[in-house]
Design a protein around this motif. Structure first.
Motif, PDB file in Angstrom:
ATOM      1  N   ILE A 120       0.855  -1.169   0.000  1.00 41.86           N
ATOM      2  CA  ILE A 120       0.000   0.000   0.000  1.00 41.86           C
ATOM      3  C   ILE A 120       0.898   1.229   0.000  1.00 41.86           C
ATOM      4  O   ILE A 120       1.853   1.311   0.768  1.00 41.86           O
ATOM      5  CB  ILE A 120      -0.916   0.031   1.239  1.00 41.86           C
ATOM      6  CG1 ILE A 120      -1.971  -1.085   1.151  1.00 41.86           C
ATOM      7  CG2 ILE A 120      -1.618   1.385   1.361  1.00 41.86           C
ATOM      8  CD1 ILE A 120      -2.827  -1.215   2.391  1.00 41.86           C
ATOM      9  N   TRP A 121       0.596   2.171  -0.910  1.00 42.62           N
ATOM     10  CA  TRP A 121       1.329   3.428  -0.976  1.00 42.62           C
ATOM     11  C   TRP A 121       0.373   4.585  -0.727  1.00 42.62           C
ATOM     12  O   TRP A 121      -0.805   4.515  -1.063  1.00 42.62           O
ATOM     13  CB  TRP A 121       1.973   3.612  -2.354  1.00 42.62           C
ATOM     14  CG  TRP A 121       2.935   2.540  -2.717  1.00 42.62           C
ATOM     15  CD1 TRP A 121       4.140   2.272  -2.129  1.00 42.62           C
ATOM     16  CD2 TRP A 121       2.785   1.570  -3.761  1.00 42.62           C
ATOM     17  NE1 TRP A 121       4.744   1.202  -2.746  1.00 42.62           N
ATOM     18  CE2 TRP A 121       3.934   0.748  -3.752  1.00 42.62           C
ATOM     19  CE3 TRP A 121       1.792   1.314  -4.708  1.00 42.62           C
ATOM     20  CZ2 TRP A 121       4.121  -0.300  -4.639  1.00 42.62           C
ATOM     21  CZ3 TRP A 121       1.980   0.262  -5.599  1.00 42.62           C
ATOM     22  CH2 TRP A 121       3.133  -0.529  -5.555  1.00 42.62           C
ATOM     23  N   ILE A 122       0.888   5.679  -0.188  1.00 43.38           N
ATOM     24  CA  ILE A 122       0.091   6.866   0.073  1.00 43.38           C
ATOM     25  C   ILE A 122       0.731   8.046  -0.637  1.00 43.38           C
ATOM     26  O   ILE A 122       1.873   8.406  -0.356  1.00 43.38           O
ATOM     27  CB  ILE A 122      -0.009   7.165   1.580  1.00 43.38           C
ATOM     28  CG1 ILE A 122      -0.617   5.964   2.326  1.00 43.38           C
ATOM     29  CG2 ILE A 122      -0.853   8.414   1.829  1.00 43.38           C
ATOM     30  CD1 ILE A 122      -0.654   6.144   3.830  1.00 43.38           C
ATOM     31  N   GLY A 123       0.016   8.629  -1.594  1.00 42.29           N
ATOM     32  CA  GLY A 123       0.483   9.821  -2.290  1.00 42.29           C
ATOM     33  C   GLY A 123      -0.284  11.043  -1.823  1.00 42.29           C
ATOM     34  O   GLY A 123      -1.127  10.975  -0.930  1.00 42.29           O
ATOM     35  N   ARG A 124      -0.011  12.172  -2.438  1.00 39.46           N
ATOM     36  CA  ARG A 124      -0.686  13.406  -2.037  1.00 39.46           C
ATOM     37  C   ARG A 124      -2.186  13.334  -2.322  1.00 39.46           C
ATOM     38  O   ARG A 124      -3.001  13.738  -1.494  1.00 39.46           O
ATOM     39  CB  ARG A 124      -0.078  14.598  -2.780  1.00 39.46           C
ATOM     40  CG  ARG A 124      -0.891  15.887  -2.586  1.00 39.46           C
ATOM     41  CD  ARG A 124      -0.396  17.029  -3.429  1.00 39.46           C
ATOM     42  NE  ARG A 124      -1.377  18.130  -3.423  1.00 39.46           N
ATOM     43  CZ  ARG A 124      -1.254  19.233  -4.137  1.00 39.46           C
ATOM     44  NH1 ARG A 124      -0.203  19.401  -4.917  1.00 39.46           N
ATOM     45  NH2 ARG A 124      -2.189  20.169  -4.090  1.00 39.46           N
ATOM     46  N   ARG A 133      -7.421  16.570  -5.881  1.00 43.40           N
ATOM     47  CA  ARG A 133      -7.386  16.918  -7.305  1.00 43.40           C
ATOM     48  C   ARG A 133      -7.735  15.721  -8.190  1.00 43.40           C
ATOM     49  O   ARG A 133      -8.410  15.867  -9.209  1.00 43.40           O
ATOM     50  CB  ARG A 133      -6.005  17.448  -7.666  1.00 43.40           C
ATOM     51  CG  ARG A 133      -5.586  18.710  -6.926  1.00 43.40           C
ATOM     52  CD  ARG A 133      -4.184  19.121  -7.304  1.00 43.40           C
ATOM     53  NE  ARG A 133      -3.250  18.013  -7.085  1.00 43.40           N
ATOM     54  CZ  ARG A 133      -2.034  17.942  -7.642  1.00 43.40           C
ATOM     55  NH1 ARG A 133      -1.625  18.907  -8.458  1.00 43.40           N
ATOM     56  NH2 ARG A 133      -1.238  16.924  -7.392  1.00 43.40           N
ATOM     57  N   LEU A 134      -7.264  14.524  -7.805  1.00 39.40           N
ATOM     58  CA  LEU A 134      -7.534  13.345  -8.625  1.00 39.40           C
ATOM     59  C   LEU A 134      -9.021  13.003  -8.613  1.00 39.40           C
ATOM     60  O   LEU A 134      -9.607  12.676  -9.651  1.00 39.40           O
ATOM     61  CB  LEU A 134      -6.710  12.157  -8.130  1.00 39.40           C
ATOM     62  CG  LEU A 134      -6.760  10.900  -8.993  1.00 39.40           C
ATOM     63  CD1 LEU A 134      -6.245  11.174 -10.400  1.00 39.40           C
ATOM     64  CD2 LEU A 134      -5.947   9.771  -8.351  1.00 39.40           C
ATOM     65  N   ALA A 135      -9.654  13.090  -7.454  1.00 38.82           N
ATOM     66  CA  ALA A 135     -11.093  12.824  -7.365  1.00 38.82           C
ATOM     67  C   ALA A 135     -11.879  13.813  -8.210  1.00 38.82           C
ATOM     68  O   ALA A 135     -12.868  13.450  -8.866  1.00 38.82           O
ATOM     69  CB  ALA A 135     -11.543  12.886  -5.907  1.00 38.82           C
ATOM     70  N   THR A 146       1.925   8.718 -13.445  1.00 34.55           N
ATOM     71  CA  THR A 146       0.641   8.733 -14.134  1.00 34.55           C
ATOM     72  C   THR A 146      -0.441   9.380 -13.284  1.00 34.55           C
ATOM     73  O   THR A 146      -1.205  10.233 -13.752  1.00 34.55           O
ATOM     74  CB  THR A 146       0.218   7.304 -14.506  1.00 34.55           C
ATOM     75  OG1 THR A 146       1.198   6.735 -15.384  1.00 34.55           O
ATOM     76  CG2 THR A 146      -1.126   7.288 -15.199  1.00 34.55           C
ATOM     77  N   LEU A 147      -0.530   8.990 -12.013  1.00 28.56           N
ATOM     78  CA  LEU A 147      -1.579   9.517 -11.152  1.00 28.56           C
ATOM     79  C   LEU A 147      -1.366  10.990 -10.825  1.00 28.56           C
ATOM     80  O   LEU A 147      -2.319  11.766 -10.755  1.00 28.56           O
ATOM     81  CB  LEU A 147      -1.673   8.695  -9.870  1.00 28.56           C
ATOM     82  CG  LEU A 147      -2.168   7.260 -10.052  1.00 28.56           C
ATOM     83  CD1 LEU A 147      -2.176   6.537  -8.718  1.00 28.56           C
ATOM     84  CD2 LEU A 147      -3.554   7.228 -10.679  1.00 28.56           C
ATOM     85  N   ASP A 148      -0.114  11.404 -10.647  1.00 26.20           N
ATOM     86  CA  ASP A 148       0.154  12.810 -10.375  1.00 26.20           C
ATOM     87  C   ASP A 148      -0.185  13.671 -11.591  1.00 26.20           C
ATOM     88  O   ASP A 148      -0.680  14.796 -11.451  1.00 26.20           O
ATOM     89  CB  ASP A 148       1.611  13.008  -9.968  1.00 26.20           C
ATOM     90  CG  ASP A 148       1.909  12.495  -8.567  1.00 26.20           C
ATOM     91  OD1 ASP A 148       0.941  12.216  -7.828  1.00 26.20           O
ATOM     92  OD2 ASP A 148       3.094  12.380  -8.207  1.00 26.20           O
ATOM     93  N   LEU A 152       6.473   5.573  -0.912  1.00 22.60           N
ATOM     94  CA  LEU A 152       5.920   5.880  -2.240  1.00 22.60           C
ATOM     95  C   LEU A 152       6.769   5.256  -3.346  1.00 22.60           C
ATOM     96  O   LEU A 152       7.998   5.225  -3.243  1.00 22.60           O
ATOM     97  CB  LEU A 152       5.873   7.396  -2.447  1.00 22.60           C
ATOM     98  CG  LEU A 152       4.819   8.151  -1.634  1.00 22.60           C
ATOM     99  CD1 LEU A 152       5.024   9.636  -1.802  1.00 22.60           C
ATOM    100  CD2 LEU A 152       3.431   7.779  -2.076  1.00 22.60           C
ATOM    101  N   PRO A 153       6.140   4.771  -4.420  1.00 25.16           N
ATOM    102  CA  PRO A 153       6.889   4.151  -5.518  1.00 25.16           C
ATOM    103  C   PRO A 153       7.493   5.186  -6.433  1.00 25.16           C
ATOM    104  O   PRO A 153       7.094   5.357  -7.576  1.00 25.16           O
ATOM    105  CB  PRO A 153       5.781   3.351  -6.238  1.00 25.16           C
ATOM    106  CG  PRO A 153       4.542   4.152  -6.006  1.00 25.16           C
ATOM    107  CD  PRO A 153       4.688   4.728  -4.626  1.00 25.16           C
TER     108      PRO A 153
END
Length: 231
Positions: free
Chosen positions: A11-15, A84-86, A114-116, A229-230
């Protein structure tokens, strides 16, 4: 929860997002305030929703939708509520557990990059500024009346505004933020009891109940799978 033993991976947690990648165990049926995007890594993803089992390369799960993951190696993205992603994915428009459109491809390539990049495209989508003022203070111990005063609203008006824009009471969002804080403390190496206390939970059992309610798995499972984070 015995089913948690089947979970393995990271599991990773980004901004603006959280991500699980690996083999999912059968979680119990649950709903959470965060939307979820599930992609199968070895065949289609399988998710049981209220209308039955959905099987597709990528499955979209709206906030609050009752669902259950049915195992198999997956990549699951949880866009941070109101992040922002949501906003980029317009998750508030998702109405039921359903296959993603055929053109959907946000889970390909380097995960963080990709997600950022996707999240950056949601930068301009705003929420009501009065509600934003209240949300920024949710991690404090202010009462609903105090939060409303900070936003220049009455308590009933703030309650109605939150329900309209968030789809859930502010108390639920406050609990979500505390869960996020607890996960970050676990990632930093704190024990469950200390992470629970620092996040504002009454005790470890309170944290256990909240995590089970919103994710269908236990904090011990999350702690075991958390990774940097990856990048």
């Amino acid at each position: 929860m015995a089913a948690n033993a089947g979970w393995s991976g990271k599991i990773w947690i980004g901004r603006d997002w959280w991500c699980f990648e690996g083999a999912s165990g059968d979680s119990k049926a649950h709903g959470h305030l965060c939307a979820q995007v599930v992609a199968g890594l070895d065949g289609p993803a399988r998710v049981e929703g209220e209308a039955g089992i959905v099987e597709a390369p990528v499955v979209l799960i709206p906030p609050g939708a009752c669902h259950r993951l049915l195992g198999g190696p997956i990549r699951a993205i949880y866009p941070r509520p109101l992040g922002r992603l949501a906003r980029r994915w317009e998750v508030e428009r998702w109405s039921a557990v359903a296959p993603a459109p055929a053109a959907w491809a946000p889970l390909e390539g380097d995960l963080a990059e990709t997600l950022d990049a996707e999240a950056a495209l949601g930068e301009g989508t705003a929420i009501d500024p009065r509600l934003k003022l209240a949300l920024h203070a949710l991690d404090s111990d202010l009462s609903l009346a105090d939060l409303a005063a900070r936003a220049g609203l009455s308590a009933p008006r703030l309650r109605a505004l939150a329900q309209a824009e968030l789809g859930a009471p502010l108390a639920h969002w406050r609990l979500w933020l505390r869960l996020e804080t607890a996960l970050l403390r676990l990632r930093a190496g704190e024990g469950l009891a200390i992470a629970a206390a620092e996040a504002g939970f009454a005790d470890q059992s309170h944290l256990n109940r909240a995590m089970s309610r919103f994710f269908g798995i236990t904090p011990l499972t999350v702690a075991r799978l958390l990774d940097p984070l990856p990048r």
